[in-house]
Design a protein around this motif. Structure first.
Motif, mmCIF file in Angstrom:
data_model
loop_
_atom_site.group_PDB
_atom_site.id
_atom_site.type_symbol
_atom_site.label_atom_id
_atom_site.label_comp_id
_atom_site.label_asym_id
_atom_site.label_seq_id
_atom_site.Cartn_x
_atom_site.Cartn_y
_atom_site.Cartn_z
ATOM 1 N N GLU A 71 -20.303 121.190 -39.172
ATOM 2 C CA GLU A 71 -20.956 122.435 -39.584
ATOM 3 C C GLU A 71 -21.961 122.895 -38.527
ATOM 4 O O GLU A 71 -22.055 124.088 -38.221
ATOM 5 N N GLU A 72 -22.715 121.959 -37.961
ATOM 6 C CA GLU A 72 -23.686 122.316 -36.923
ATOM 7 C C GLU A 72 -22.979 122.810 -35.661
ATOM 8 O O GLU A 72 -23.432 123.768 -35.022
ATOM 9 N N VAL A 73 -21.861 122.192 -35.314
ATOM 10 C CA VAL A 73 -21.087 122.644 -34.159
ATOM 11 C C VAL A 73 -20.563 124.051 -34.415
ATOM 12 O O VAL A 73 -20.630 124.924 -33.539
ATOM 13 N N ALA A 74 -20.067 124.308 -35.625
ATOM 14 C CA ALA A 74 -19.562 125.644 -35.970
ATOM 15 C C ALA A 74 -20.674 126.688 -35.868
ATOM 16 O O ALA A 74 -20.442 127.804 -35.393
ATOM 17 N N GLU A 75 -21.886 126.339 -36.283
ATOM 18 C CA GLU A 75 -23.020 127.261 -36.179
ATOM 19 C C GLU A 75 -23.356 127.554 -34.720
ATOM 20 O O GLU A 75 -23.618 128.704 -34.351
ATOM 21 N N MET A 76 -23.345 126.523 -33.871
ATOM 22 C CA MET A 76 -23.629 126.728 -32.446
ATOM 23 C C MET A 76 -22.544 127.583 -31.797
ATOM 24 O O MET A 76 -22.837 128.462 -30.985
ATOM 25 N N GLU A 77 -21.287 127.333 -32.160
ATOM 26 C CA GLU A 77 -20.196 128.136 -31.614
ATOM 27 C C GLU A 77 -20.356 129.600 -32.010
ATOM 28 O O GLU A 77 -20.136 130.500 -31.195
ATOM 29 N N GLU A 78 -20.769 129.842 -33.246
ATOM 30 C CA GLU A 78 -20.988 131.219 -33.702
ATOM 31 C C GLU A 78 -22.125 131.872 -32.917
ATOM 32 O O GLU A 78 -22.033 133.043 -32.539
ATOM 33 N N HIS A 110 -19.055 119.553 -21.356
ATOM 34 C CA HIS A 110 -18.651 120.593 -22.297
ATOM 35 C C HIS A 110 -17.927 121.708 -21.562
ATOM 36 O O HIS A 110 -18.182 121.962 -20.396
ATOM 37 N N GLY A 111 -17.056 122.372 -22.288
ATOM 38 C CA GLY A 111 -16.404 123.574 -21.800
ATOM 39 C C GLY A 111 -16.392 124.600 -22.915
ATOM 40 O O GLY A 111 -16.821 124.328 -24.039
ATOM 41 N N TRP A 112 -15.896 125.786 -22.619
ATOM 42 C CA TRP A 112 -15.814 126.855 -23.608
ATOM 43 C C TRP A 112 -14.425 127.462 -23.543
ATOM 44 O O TRP A 112 -13.980 127.888 -22.479
ATOM 45 N N ASP A 113 -13.734 127.485 -24.681
ATOM 46 C CA ASP A 113 -12.418 128.114 -24.775
ATOM 47 C C ASP A 113 -12.640 129.566 -25.177
ATOM 48 O O ASP A 113 -12.940 129.856 -26.338
ATOM 49 N N SER A 114 -12.515 130.482 -24.217
ATOM 50 C CA SER A 114 -12.825 131.884 -24.505
ATOM 51 C C SER A 114 -11.792 132.526 -25.427
ATOM 52 O O SER A 114 -12.104 133.486 -26.123
ATOM 53 N N ASP A 115 -10.571 132.009 -25.440
ATOM 54 C CA ASP A 115 -9.550 132.582 -26.328
ATOM 55 C C ASP A 115 -9.869 132.310 -27.796
ATOM 56 O O ASP A 115 -9.767 133.197 -28.642
ATOM 57 N N SER A 116 -10.267 131.082 -28.098
ATOM 58 C CA SER A 116 -10.550 130.728 -29.492
ATOM 59 C C SER A 116 -12.035 130.810 -29.834
ATOM 60 O O SER A 116 -12.405 130.768 -31.002
#
Length: 115
Positions: A73-80, A50-56
């Motif tokens: 939806e679960e991925v969107a919740e974790m990203e939030e 996994h990585g994290w796009d700090s811009d988006s």
């Protein structure tokens, strides 16, 4: 496979393969009081998945299987959750650092050269 064999299979695999670890790594860069960048990565043993796009503010799945069984939806919740965490972490660090700031007058150094 019988139900009991299905329950024992993970234990057998664990005994043969050994335990697997998952780690998250966070790198936060504070260039000044107004600019911060947060980077993150997820590692399965020594493999980055996994990585994290700090811009988006979104997760990057580096392997086709690294999303697992999570729905969009679960991925969107974790990203939030990660976005809220990074914002809170940044504010907390900036608040603590501001207690130690002091003013310093800038003056160019004179190295003994005369014009």
């Amino acid at each position: 496979l019988l139900p009991i064999e299905m329950l024992l299979l993970p234990l057998l695999l664990l005994a043969v393969i050994g335990p697997t670890s998952f780690h998250l790594i966070q790198i936060s860069t504070f260039a000044n009081s107004t600019w911060t960048q947060n980077q993150g990565s997820g590692w399965l043993d020594d493999l980055q998945i996994h990585g994290w796009d700090s811009d988006s503010g979104t997760a990057i799945f580096l392997k086709p299987w690294s999303k697992g069984n999570f729905s969009d939806e679960e991925v969107a919740e974790m990203e939030e959750l990660f976005r809220v965490y990074f914002i809170g972490f940044t504010l907390e660090v900036q608040d603590i650092v501001s207690e130690f700031q002091f003013e310093c007058e800038y003056s160019p150094l004179n190295w003994g050269y005369s014009l």
